[in-house]
Design a protein around this motif. Sequence first.
Motif, PDB file in Angstrom:
ATOM      1  N   CYS A 138      16.978   8.183   1.036  1.00  0.00           N
ATOM      2  CA  CYS A 138      15.881   8.815   1.762  1.00  0.00           C
ATOM      3  C   CYS A 138      14.824   7.811   2.208  1.00  0.00           C
ATOM      4  CB  CYS A 138      15.271   9.940   0.946  1.00  0.00           C
ATOM      5  SG  CYS A 138      14.772   9.451  -0.700  1.00  0.00           S
ATOM      6  N   ALA A 139      14.778   6.647   1.588  1.00  0.00           N
ATOM      7  CA  ALA A 139      13.820   5.622   2.018  1.00  0.00           C
ATOM      8  C   ALA A 139      14.158   5.122   3.415  1.00  0.00           C
ATOM      9  CB  ALA A 139      13.792   4.460   1.031  1.00  0.00           C
ATOM     10  N   ILE A 191      12.025   8.009  10.376  1.00  0.00           N
ATOM     11  CA  ILE A 191      11.260   9.193  10.781  1.00  0.00           C
ATOM     12  C   ILE A 191       9.768   8.865  10.884  1.00  0.00           C
ATOM     13  CG2 ILE A 191      10.527  11.501  10.045  1.00  0.00           C
ATOM     14  CD1 ILE A 191      13.399  11.932   9.049  1.00  0.00           C
ATOM     15  N   LEU A 192       9.251   8.054   9.970  1.00  0.00           N
ATOM     16  CA  LEU A 192       7.841   7.651  10.063  1.00  0.00           C
ATOM     17  C   LEU A 192       7.572   6.853  11.332  1.00  0.00           C
ATOM     18  CD1 LEU A 192       6.967   6.734   6.393  1.00  0.00           C
ATOM     19  CD2 LEU A 192       5.832   8.440   7.803  1.00  0.00           C
ATOM     20  N   ASN A 193       8.513   6.001  11.726  1.00  0.00           N
ATOM     21  CA  ASN A 193       8.365   5.271  12.988  1.00  0.00           C
ATOM     22  C   ASN A 193       8.208   6.244  14.144  1.00  0.00           C
ATOM     23  OD1 ASN A 193       8.560   2.677  11.924  1.00  0.00           O
ATOM     24  ND2 ASN A 193      10.774   2.607  12.156  1.00  0.00           N
ATOM     25  N   MET A 194       9.024   7.287  14.152  1.00  0.00           N
ATOM     26  CA  MET A 194       8.972   8.278  15.221  1.00  0.00           C
ATOM     27  C   MET A 194       7.670   9.075  15.159  1.00  0.00           C
ATOM     28  SD  MET A 194      11.317  11.665  15.718  1.00  0.00           S
ATOM     29  CE  MET A 194      10.524  12.385  14.296  1.00  0.00           C
ATOM     30  N   GLN A 195       7.293   9.538  13.985  1.00  0.00           N
ATOM     31  CA  GLN A 195       6.097  10.359  13.846  1.00  0.00           C
ATOM     32  C   GLN A 195       4.817   9.598  14.169  1.00  0.00           C
ATOM     33  OE1 GLN A 195       6.411  11.830   9.833  1.00  0.00           O
ATOM     34  NE2 GLN A 195       7.552  13.649  10.473  1.00  0.00           N
ATOM     35  N   GLU A 196       4.774   8.324  13.799  1.00  0.00           N
ATOM     36  CA  GLU A 196       3.590   7.505  14.058  1.00  0.00           C
ATOM     37  C   GLU A 196       3.566   6.954  15.480  1.00  0.00           C
ATOM     38  OE1 GLU A 196       0.991   7.081  11.982  1.00  0.00           O
ATOM     39  OE2 GLU A 196       1.959   8.365  10.500  1.00  0.00           O
ATOM     40  N   GLY A 237      13.866   6.850  -2.345  1.00  0.00           N
ATOM     41  CA  GLY A 237      14.901   5.900  -2.721  1.00  0.00           C
ATOM     42  C   GLY A 237      14.986   5.636  -4.212  1.00  0.00           C
ATOM     43  N   ILE A 238      14.556   6.581  -5.010  1.00  0.00           N
ATOM     44  CA  ILE A 238      14.473   6.385  -6.457  1.00  0.00           C
ATOM     45  C   ILE A 238      15.849   6.258  -7.117  1.00  0.00           C
ATOM     46  CG2 ILE A 238      13.700   7.456  -8.627  1.00  0.00           C
ATOM     47  CD1 ILE A 238      11.420   6.385  -6.956  1.00  0.00           C
ATOM     48  N   CYS A 239      16.875   6.953  -6.603  1.00  0.00           N
ATOM     49  CA  CYS A 239      18.184   6.925  -7.286  1.00  0.00           C
ATOM     50  C   CYS A 239      18.742   5.505  -7.340  1.00  0.00           C
ATOM     51  CB  CYS A 239      19.164   7.888  -6.634  1.00  0.00           C
ATOM     52  SG  CYS A 239      19.513   7.534  -4.911  1.00  0.00           S
ATOM     53  N   SER A 240      18.698   4.780  -6.232  1.00  0.00           N
ATOM     54  CA  SER A 240      19.202   3.399  -6.266  1.00  0.00           C
ATOM     55  C   SER A 240      18.238   2.492  -7.025  1.00  0.00           C
ATOM     56  CB  SER A 240      19.425   2.877  -4.848  1.00  0.00           C
ATOM     57  OG  SER A 240      18.227   2.897  -4.102  1.00  0.00           O
ATOM     58  N   PHE A 241      16.962   2.820  -6.996  1.00  0.00           N
ATOM     59  CA  PHE A 241      15.950   2.052  -7.726  1.00  0.00           C
ATOM     60  C   PHE A 241      16.268   2.043  -9.210  1.00  0.00           C
ATOM     61  CE2 PHE A 241      11.506   2.221  -9.622  1.00  0.00           C
ATOM     62  CZ  PHE A 241      11.202   0.889  -9.409  1.00  0.00           C
ATOM     63  N   VAL A 276       0.819  -1.218   0.000  1.00  0.00           N
ATOM     64  CA  VAL A 276       0.000   0.000   0.000  1.00  0.00           C
ATOM     65  C   VAL A 276       0.849   1.262   0.000  1.00  0.00           C
ATOM     66  CG1 VAL A 276      -1.794   1.268   1.224  1.00  0.00           C
ATOM     67  CG2 VAL A 276      -1.887  -1.224   1.128  1.00  0.00           C
ATOM     68  N   ASN A 277       1.808   1.347   0.906  1.00  0.00           N
ATOM     69  CA  ASN A 277       2.665   2.529   1.000  1.00  0.00           C
ATOM     70  C   ASN A 277       4.106   2.174   0.648  1.00  0.00           C
ATOM     71  OD1 ASN A 277       0.616   4.343   1.926  1.00  0.00           O
ATOM     72  ND2 ASN A 277       0.718   3.325   3.896  1.00  0.00           N
ATOM     73  N   ASN A 278       4.280   1.439  -0.422  1.00  0.00           N
ATOM     74  CA  ASN A 278       5.603   1.019  -0.867  1.00  0.00           C
ATOM     75  C   ASN A 278       6.483   2.260  -1.016  1.00  0.00           C
ATOM     76  OD1 ASN A 278       7.673   0.430  -3.073  1.00  0.00           O
ATOM     77  ND2 ASN A 278       6.896  -1.617  -2.588  1.00  0.00           N
ATOM     78  N   PHE A 279       7.666   2.199  -0.424  1.00  0.00           N
ATOM     79  CA  PHE A 279       8.529   3.382  -0.406  1.00  0.00           C
ATOM     80  C   PHE A 279       8.942   3.833  -1.799  1.00  0.00           C
ATOM     81  CE2 PHE A 279       8.520   2.889   4.012  1.00  0.00           C
ATOM     82  CZ  PHE A 279       9.046   4.037   4.559  1.00  0.00           C
ATOM     83  N   LEU A 280       9.133   2.911  -2.712  1.00  0.00           N
ATOM     84  CA  LEU A 280       9.548   3.290  -4.059  1.00  0.00           C
ATOM     85  C   LEU A 280       8.384   3.685  -4.954  1.00  0.00           C
ATOM     86  CD1 LEU A 280      12.263   0.590  -4.707  1.00  0.00           C
ATOM     87  CD2 LEU A 280      12.625   3.041  -4.491  1.00  0.00           C
ATOM     88  N   LEU A 281       7.309   2.918  -4.900  1.00  0.00           N
ATOM     89  CA  LEU A 281       6.244   3.095  -5.886  1.00  0.00           C
ATOM     90  C   LEU A 281       5.054   3.915  -5.387  1.00  0.00           C
ATOM     91  CD1 LEU A 281       6.384  -0.522  -7.320  1.00  0.00           C
ATOM     92  CD2 LEU A 281       7.399   1.559  -8.265  1.00  0.00           C
ATOM     93  N   SER A 282       4.970   4.176  -4.101  1.00  0.00           N
ATOM     94  CA  SER A 282       3.886   5.014  -3.583  1.00  0.00           C
ATOM     95  C   SER A 282       4.397   6.291  -2.928  1.00  0.00           C
ATOM     96  CB  SER A 282       3.057   4.238  -2.556  1.00  0.00           C
ATOM     97  OG  SER A 282       2.416   3.157  -3.162  1.00  0.00           O
ATOM     98  N   ARG A 283       5.482   6.167  -2.183  1.00  0.00           N
ATOM     99  CA  ARG A 283       6.045   7.333  -1.491  1.00  0.00           C
ATOM    100  C   ARG A 283       7.167   7.995  -2.291  1.00  0.00           C
ATOM    101  NH1 ARG A 283       4.590   7.294   4.172  1.00  0.00           N
ATOM    102  NH2 ARG A 283       3.707   5.300   4.755  1.00  0.00           N
ATOM    103  N   PHE A 284       7.679   7.299  -3.308  1.00  0.00           N
ATOM    104  CA  PHE A 284       8.731   7.793  -4.194  1.00  0.00           C
ATOM    105  C   PHE A 284       9.991   8.195  -3.429  1.00  0.00           C
ATOM    106  CE2 PHE A 284       4.622   8.817  -6.176  1.00  0.00           C
ATOM    107  CZ  PHE A 284       4.673   7.864  -7.175  1.00  0.00           C
TER     108      PHE A 284
END
Length: 192
Positions: A113-114, A120-125, A23-27, A13-21
């Motif tokens: 950044c992924a 950071i999401l762990n901390m914020q949530e 880590g694209i450079c290594s992708f 659902v919230n895939n870091f590459l395909l939904s949150r965009f």
Amino acid sequence: MKLFMLVLSGLLVNNFLLSRFLGICSFLGVSKKVETATGMGFAVTFVMALSSLISYVVYNAILVPLHITYLYNIAFILVIASLVQFVEMVIKKKSPALYKSLGIFLPLITTNCAVLGAVILNMQEKYTLIESLVFGISAGLGYMLAIVLLAGIRERLDANESMPKSMEGLPITLITAGIMSIAFLGFSGLIK
């Protein structure tokens, strides 16, 4: 149930590459061969999982009690950089071929950044220690899923001799990544 939702979220659902965009450079850079993409996926998953765990401890046991939570970015980057150095040494020792094929992208996990986004999401949530670990592992596995899928598609496209010259390389890779992102958008209604 919440842990299952975190796994589903990180993978699809919230895939870091395909939904949150994130880590694209290594992708785009490491997805030319399935072997290399798999190695990078395992490295990122390992770093994401351990950095989620260690950053939770650093944040809640050091930064919060000392009232210096504003230093979380610096603390998290130090944790991630240390883990990446460890992973780099292990891969260099255990699999020199993988180390060579990952090239510059392996040390760049530090600035991926992924990885920082997951921490950071762990901390914020306000996830618990177990939730942070599960989310870190799932997000890493979601990263690996996306990069290995793209690498498999790219290998097939490279073997295709009827590809127009103007579409070879990065153009078809970007189109493929866009189509994959649209496909993963179909999972968006699974979790509210």
